[in-house]
Design a protein around this motif. Structure first.
Motif, PDB file in Angstrom:
ATOM      1  N   CYS A  20       0.822  -1.214   0.000  1.00 51.36           N
ATOM      2  CA  CYS A  20       0.000   0.000   0.000  1.00 51.36           C
ATOM      3  C   CYS A  20       0.858   1.268   0.000  1.00 51.36           C
ATOM      4  O   CYS A  20       0.511   2.256  -0.643  1.00 51.36           O
ATOM      5  CB  CYS A  20      -0.935   0.011   1.203  1.00 51.36           C
ATOM      6  N   ARG A  37       0.874   4.141  -2.642  1.00 53.55           N
ATOM      7  CA  ARG A  37       0.572   5.512  -2.253  1.00 53.55           C
ATOM      8  C   ARG A  37       1.655   6.487  -2.702  1.00 53.55           C
ATOM      9  O   ARG A  37       1.401   7.661  -2.928  1.00 53.55           O
ATOM     10  CB  ARG A  37       0.419   5.597  -0.724  1.00 53.55           C
ATOM     11  N   VAL A  71      -6.008   3.914  -1.388  1.00 50.59           N
ATOM     12  CA  VAL A  71      -5.192   3.514  -0.241  1.00 50.59           C
ATOM     13  C   VAL A  71      -5.351   4.516   0.889  1.00 50.59           C
ATOM     14  O   VAL A  71      -5.460   4.143   2.063  1.00 50.59           O
ATOM     15  CB  VAL A  71      -3.706   3.379  -0.658  1.00 50.59           C
ATOM     16  N   TYR A 114      -8.540   3.770   2.712  1.00 49.67           N
ATOM     17  CA  TYR A 114      -8.352   2.567   3.544  1.00 49.67           C
ATOM     18  C   TYR A 114      -7.642   2.926   4.849  1.00 49.67           C
ATOM     19  O   TYR A 114      -8.105   2.581   5.947  1.00 49.67           O
ATOM     20  CB  TYR A 114      -7.576   1.519   2.743  1.00 49.67           C
ATOM     21  N   THR A 127       1.323   0.962   6.582  1.00 51.57           N
ATOM     22  CA  THR A 127       1.337   1.747   5.338  1.00 51.57           C
ATOM     23  C   THR A 127       1.896   3.134   5.618  1.00 51.57           C
ATOM     24  O   THR A 127       2.795   3.615   4.911  1.00 51.57           O
ATOM     25  CB  THR A 127      -0.083   1.870   4.759  1.00 51.57           C
TER      26      THR A 127
END
Lengths: 220, 216
Positions: A42, A46, A57, A60, A106
């Motif tokens: 991710c 990103r 992303v 999320y 992430t």
């Protein structure tokens, strides 16, 4: 009222407690691996991905980081069967924990990738390195070094947070506590012993991560 | 009797969120008082005080919040101290929160250059006056964004109070899910309400971070 602490009954149930420790360790390690994979994928999406993927992303990460793990767990364990997807407790727990940890890693990995100065990346390109070579030889090492401490403390927090899976009757260390408690009625002693065990696990993981950090980044 | 999950249930969930907020505010107040004491003790010129508070922070940060919650709610009554879910939750969250807030504030205090203390001392200020007039006003700028971020953690963590039967948002969700048999719709709504409480704070923390320009 006078109350004498009695740990004997709690220690007599050491087998249940040991089983719980093993389940907690298993859950933690599975989640760390899964969460790291999701986090790296991710974060790469990103930082290097197209606009729509960055937004996806980003959504999320924000949704997961702004809702409680317990609710995410309930949603997966109690909610998904509405769609015919019935998961056993352990599977639901691992899925929920991985999704949760993935969002945090992430952000950590992204910050690590962006901590590498742009000029160094440009210097790599100007030496004729390909995109992958720049990542492999220029970005990766300092990025890993920058993100490692944050990642390690997030992993320890995650290990402690796995205790909530006891709420969907996964038989982890915290669940073992309630079993021993219901057998012995030694609440205070049980939760003290369990607390000390979690503390020991947290120290063990911190030590392990510190060792890896030293081995990978300091020693050379 | 199984009823449907309707608008009135959503309103009940929203209403239950005020107990989440009330618990958050109580826990924050407790964490702040304890946390400030911890932060000051951690930088105090008395070594044993630093060791004891460091140990406290290590122990609290190395144990799950659930253990504290259960230890206090189920464990303390055995020693003759009776606690209701409100008090147990408030005490457990204050203990837990103080360890994190204490570390955040200690970080803010020690981020101020040593020379600032010395400048205060050379003006003849006492240790307390240096802290009060020189160090704290500067470190507040550093402390505010992570403190707001900690508030988000606290709101999310209050969901664990549901496990000892404290009826806040998550517990109300459990009860509604059991009554309506629509767990997915219920927990999505619960999650949305948490998001509505946490997201603005997250954004605020970020904008404060930019505005107060901590890196400067």
């Amino acid at each position: 009222m006078k109350y004498g602490l009695q740990f004997r009954d709690v220690f007599a149930a050491w087998e249940s407690i040991l089983d719980g420790v093993l389940v907690t360790l298993f859950l933690s390690v599975c989640t760390m691996v899964g969460g790291l994979v999701i986090g790296v994928a991710c974060a790469a999406a990103r930082v290097y991905g197209p606009g729509w993927l960055k937004r996806l992303v980003g959504t999320y990460v924000e949704v997961i980081r702004n809702t409680p793990l317990l609710v995410q767990l309930f949603l997966i364990f109690f909610g998904l069967p509405s769609f015919g997807l019935r998961l056993d407790g352990l599977t639901a727990a691992i899925i929920a924990l991985v999704i949760n940890l993935g969002a945090y890693t992430t952000e950590i990995v992204r910050a690590g990738l962006q901590a590498v100065p742009k000029a160094q990346v440009e210097a790599g390109h100007s030496l004729g390195l390909s995109g992958l070579q720049v990542f492999r030889h220029v970005v990766m090492f300092p990025a890993l070094k920058a993100m490692f401490p944050a990642l390690a403390s997030q992993f320890v927090l995650l290990m402690l947070a796995t205790s909530v899976v006891s709420q969907i009757s996964v038989q982890d260390l915290f669940h073992a506590a309630s079993i021993v408690q219901s057998r012995t009625f030694r609440d205070f002693e049980v939760y003290t012993v369990i607390g000390v065990l979690y503390l020991g696990l947290a120290f063990a993981f911190r030590g392990l991560f510190a060792g890896i950090y030293y081995w990978a980044f300091v020693r050379r | 009797m199984i009823r449907t999950f309707s608008f009135i249930d959503v309103m009940y969930l929203v209403a239950a969120a005020r107990w989440t907020l009330a618990l958050t505010v109580t826990a924050f107040a407790g964490s702040a008082v304890l946390g400030l004491a911890l932060a000051l003790a951690r930088i105090a010129p008395v070594a044993p005080l630093r060791w004891i508070t460091a140990a406290y922070i290590h122990v609290v940060q190395g144990t799950p919040l659930l253990v504290w919650l259960f230890l206090i709610f189920f464990g303390l009554p055995l020693t003759g101290i009776s606690v209701n879910p409100w008090i147990a939750a408030a005490v457990a969250f204050s203990i837990y929160g103080s360890a994190f807030l204490g570390e955040i504030w200690r970080g803010a205090l020690i981020s101020i250059a040593r020379t600032q203390w010395e400048a205060g001392a050379s003006l003849g200020l006492s240790l307390y006056e240096q802290l009060r007039h020189v160090i704290v006003p500067q470190s507040i700028r550093v402390a505010i964004p992570p403190t707001v971020g900690f508030l988000v953690q606290l709101i999310k963590n209050t969901s664990l109070a549901a496990t000892i039967g404290f009826v806040e948002l998550t517990r109300e969700g459990q009860l509604t899910a059991a009554g309506t048999y629509k767990p997915f719709a219920v927990y999505i709504t619960v999650a949305a309400i948490y998001f509505a409480m946490c997201f603005p704070l997250t954004q605020w923390s970020r904008s404060l971070e930019r505005k107060l320009d901590v890196a400067r």
